[in-house]
Design a protein around this motif. Structure first.
Motif, mmCIF file in Angstrom:
data_model
loop_
_atom_site.group_PDB
_atom_site.id
_atom_site.type_symbol
_atom_site.label_atom_id
_atom_site.label_comp_id
_atom_site.label_asym_id
_atom_site.label_seq_id
_atom_site.Cartn_x
_atom_site.Cartn_y
_atom_site.Cartn_z
ATOM 1 N N HIS A 41 0.854 -1.191 0.000
ATOM 2 C CA HIS A 41 0.000 0.000 0.000
ATOM 3 C C HIS A 41 0.887 1.236 0.000
ATOM 4 O O HIS A 41 2.059 1.178 0.370
ATOM 5 N N THR A 42 0.337 2.360 -0.401
ATOM 6 C CA THR A 42 1.066 3.616 -0.343
ATOM 7 C C THR A 42 0.838 4.281 1.016
ATOM 8 O O THR A 42 0.042 3.824 1.819
ATOM 9 N N GLY A 43 1.547 5.368 1.244
ATOM 10 C CA GLY A 43 1.343 6.152 2.461
ATOM 11 C C GLY A 43 2.529 6.196 3.389
ATOM 12 O O GLY A 43 2.667 7.129 4.171
ATOM 13 N N GLY A 44 3.408 5.175 3.339
ATOM 14 C CA GLY A 44 4.584 5.191 4.211
ATOM 15 C C GLY A 44 4.194 5.280 5.667
ATOM 16 O O GLY A 44 3.401 4.473 6.174
ATOM 17 N N ALA A 45 4.739 6.300 6.364
ATOM 18 C CA ALA A 45 4.452 6.468 7.789
ATOM 19 C C ALA A 45 3.108 7.133 8.026
ATOM 20 O O ALA A 45 2.598 7.121 9.151
ATOM 21 N N ALA A 46 2.531 7.740 6.979
ATOM 22 C CA ALA A 46 1.283 8.489 7.140
ATOM 23 C C ALA A 46 0.096 7.616 6.749
ATOM 24 O O ALA A 46 -0.525 7.805 5.706
ATOM 25 N N VAL A 47 -0.210 6.635 7.589
ATOM 26 C CA VAL A 47 -1.285 5.678 7.296
ATOM 27 C C VAL A 47 -2.182 5.520 8.521
ATOM 28 O O VAL A 47 -1.795 5.816 9.648
ATOM 29 N N SER A 48 -3.393 5.029 8.258
ATOM 30 C CA SER A 48 -4.325 4.686 9.331
ATOM 31 C C SER A 48 -4.542 3.178 9.338
ATOM 32 O O SER A 48 -4.567 2.548 8.277
ATOM 33 N N VAL A 49 -4.671 2.632 10.527
ATOM 34 C CA VAL A 49 -4.877 1.186 10.665
ATOM 35 C C VAL A 49 -5.919 0.928 11.753
ATOM 36 O O VAL A 49 -6.214 1.797 12.569
ATOM 37 N N GLU A 50 -6.480 -0.299 11.735
ATOM 38 C CA GLU A 50 -7.345 -0.770 12.817
ATOM 39 C C GLU A 50 -6.558 -1.836 13.583
ATOM 40 O O GLU A 50 -6.636 -3.030 13.271
ATOM 41 N N PRO A 51 -5.780 -1.434 14.586
ATOM 42 C CA PRO A 51 -4.838 -2.381 15.210
ATOM 43 C C PRO A 51 -5.447 -3.310 16.245
ATOM 44 O O PRO A 51 -4.811 -4.279 16.651
ATOM 45 N N PHE A 52 -6.692 -3.022 16.684
ATOM 46 C CA PHE A 52 -7.244 -3.782 17.796
ATOM 47 C C PHE A 52 -8.449 -4.599 17.334
ATOM 48 O O PHE A 52 -9.510 -4.041 17.025
ATOM 49 N N ARG A 61 -1.118 5.276 12.907
ATOM 50 C CA ARG A 61 -0.171 4.426 13.636
ATOM 51 C C ARG A 61 1.184 5.102 13.865
ATOM 52 O O ARG A 61 1.763 4.983 14.940
ATOM 53 N N TYR A 62 1.702 5.787 12.874
ATOM 54 C CA TYR A 62 3.037 6.385 12.991
ATOM 55 C C TYR A 62 2.916 7.912 13.034
ATOM 56 O O TYR A 62 2.853 8.500 14.091
ATOM 57 N N SER A 63 2.902 8.559 11.864
ATOM 58 C CA SER A 63 2.671 10.007 11.845
ATOM 59 C C SER A 63 1.260 10.275 12.363
ATOM 60 O O SER A 63 0.330 9.547 12.039
ATOM 61 N N TYR A 64 1.109 11.354 13.139
ATOM 62 C CA TYR A 64 -0.176 11.508 13.818
ATOM 63 C C TYR A 64 -0.764 12.904 13.747
ATOM 64 O O TYR A 64 -1.935 13.096 14.062
ATOM 65 N N LEU A 65 0.020 13.901 13.332
ATOM 66 C CA LEU A 65 -0.503 15.257 13.152
ATOM 67 C C LEU A 65 0.086 15.842 11.880
ATOM 68 O O LEU A 65 1.202 15.497 11.481
#
Length: 522
Positions: A41-52, A61-65
């Motif tokens: 997938h694209t996005g590198g550190a700037a991604v959203s995930v459903e970890p739980f 998950r990584y970058s956040y603001l």
């Protein structure tokens, strides 16, 4: 999948947010563009995930603001993204003489901020010093911010626009000198100083001034220094960028980990393996979204362990059934709305640095907490209103600590939670949600995880130490790449990621500036 052609105007290595910005600009200029991304997938550190498992919450998950991304860049690319302002800038719990309180900095600052300073310090002098300092820094930001989408200015050109004392405080001398001279309260000093230490392992008195450069980047976003929450999570930003690039005509291949870049007289050849066989294409220009240290390996220069970057952060994502109460009695919806500072008094920051430099996990652990779901409940899915996310970002946790001691991750996580529990009226553990398997909803990421997951060397979130966002007075600015701060030793290969001179954080500047250099040449 394989590319549609064997030759492109531009090949972009990596599919992080900067790479996507570059691809979108170049494709909109009718150049043929191929983006090669190692992950699926694209996005590198700037991604959203459903970890739980069992919870629909989408965490950044990584970058956040989003910090420096200029509104002009977003408008240029027609990004359908909304960045929301947090209702408070920061809240810093304190306990003195048996009293518990909190230093609240509103956005915009008002009477509650003044009263909060007065309650902590006993007078108005410290708040007056705060207003004076940030007024001066704000004028520096106003001078620098408009240059970020232009060719690099020379240092002397910017210096002439800024008050002499401000330039000396931020650019010429270690930041600790200004912080300790301008402020007298240990807590206030710490709140000022923390912006110099995000992802940066340094003393406030470090003569390299790496902390000063980090501080400046945190204060110049759009000329205001405001860090905003992307509605829908960080993945919404990179999804919009990917759409913009594809709609403009760029090709994006995922599962394409580049193994070699071979520059030639008229461009460069890029080689990768697609899971079935080795493939290669040529580009008149190749843009590198990977860290400069990794790029040198791809160019055949070998690994240099001595120059490998080393990250310094502990990121913990939590899902809570409810926000915890604070000892100060502050409304959690106010205290957690901005940046909640923990164990970040100036003296604590310097003690933590000394401990980490000696190889120990700091105790207490300095860090800060963000509750994005207060600003953007949409990331909670059907749990909006019955849950909250928390993001903890720990300082002075360099990669070397975790290399030396396998138990350091657990120790650091435990101490991070202890720093939060120290200001709460109830243990955080009692507020943690449980996943579908009954486990607490908590995930911790150290620099080694970031390197493993994202191939960022040493887990350094800026791809290496930040540089000043201008050119030294005696710089060579003969080529477009030099003028935009994206040059490498090879004319056909340019930097487009966080390793570019004005890269770092979620800004898109590296991608924009690399694209402008290409457009000036081709």
């Amino acid at each position: 999948m394989h590319p549609a052609k064997s030759s492109y105007d531009v090949v972009v290595v990596g599919g992080g947010h900067n790479a996507l910005v570059a691809a979108a600009y170049l494709a909109r200029a009718d150049l043929s563009v191929l983006v090669l991304e190692r992950l699926g997938h694209t996005g590198g550190a700037a991604v959203s995930v459903e970890p739980f498992p069992g919870h629909p919450a989408r965490l950044s998950r990584y970058s956040y603001l989003v910090s420096l991304m200029p509104e002009q860049l977003m408008a240029d690319l027609g990004l359908d993204v909304r960045l929301a302002s947090r209702t408070a800038a920061s809240y810093t719990p304190w306990t003195r003489g048996g009293r518990s309180g909190g230093l609240l900095v509103e956005r915009p600052e008002g009477e509650a901020t003044r009263e909060s300073f007065r309650e902590l310090t006993g007078g108005d002098e410290e708040y007056a010093a705060w207003q004076a300092f940030y007024g001066e820094v704000g004028r520096l930001a106003e001078a620098v911010a408009p240059t970020l989408l232009e060719p690099l200015p020379l240092e002397r050109d910017l210096r002439g626009l800024v008050e002499e004392r401000t330039w000396a405080d931020v650019v010429e001398h270690p930041l600790g000198r200004a912080v300790t001279a301008r402020f007298s309260d240990d807590t206030v000093r710490g709140v000022v100083a923390t912006d110099a230490l995000i992802g940066t392992f340094a003393s406030l008195d470090d003569p390299s001034l790496v902390q000063n450069r980090c501080f400046l980047y945190h204060l110049i976003g759009n000329g205001t220094g405001e860090w905003r929450v992307p509605v829908g999570g960080m993945g919404a930003v990179t999804d919009a960028l990917a759409r913009a690039a594809v709609e403009a005509g760029a090709e994006i291949l995922t599962g394409a980990g580049v193994s070699r870049i071979d520059p030639g007289p008229d461009g460069a050849e890029v080689t990768w393996h697609d899971g079935e066989r080795e493939r290669s294409v040529t580009g008149r220009r190749v843009l590198s979204g990977v860290a400069p240290w990794v790029l040198r390996i791809l160019l055949g220069e070998g690994e240099d362990p001595g120059s490998k970057p080393a990250g310094s952060q502990l990121k913990i994502n939590f899902l809570l059934d409810r926000l915890p109460a604070l000892k100060s009695g502050a409304d959690p919806a106010v205290a957690f709305a901005g940046t909640l500072h923990l164990a970040e008094d100036y003296s604590q920051l310097e003690s933590a640095y000394a401990a980490a430099a000696a190889g120990s996990v700091p105790d207490p652990m300095p860090g800060e907490v963000y509750c994005h779901s207060l600003t953007d409940p949409s990331i909670l899915g059907d749990r909006a209103g019955s849950a909250h996310t928390l993001t903890y970002f720990g300082l002075h946790t360099p990669a070397g600590i975790f290399d030396a001691d396998p138990s350091a991750r657990e120790v650091a996580t435990r101490r991070a939670i202890a720093s939060l529990d120290a200001v709460l009226a109830e243990p955080l553990a009692g507020c943690l949600a449980r996943d579908a398997d009954g486990n607490p909803c908590l995930e911790a990421k150290i620099p080694q995880d970031i390197e493993k997951d994202l191939a960022m060397p040493g887990g350094h979130i800026f791809h290496g130490d930040l540089e000043w966002p201008w050119a030294p007075n005696r710089s060579r600015l003969d080529t477009a790449a030099q003028q935009w701060g994206v040059q490498t030793a090879h004319d056909a290969v340019l930097l487009c990621g966080s390793g570019a001179r004005r890269g770092g954080a979620v800004s898109g500047l590296g991608g924009h500036n690399a694209a402008q250099a290409v457009l000036a040449d081709l």
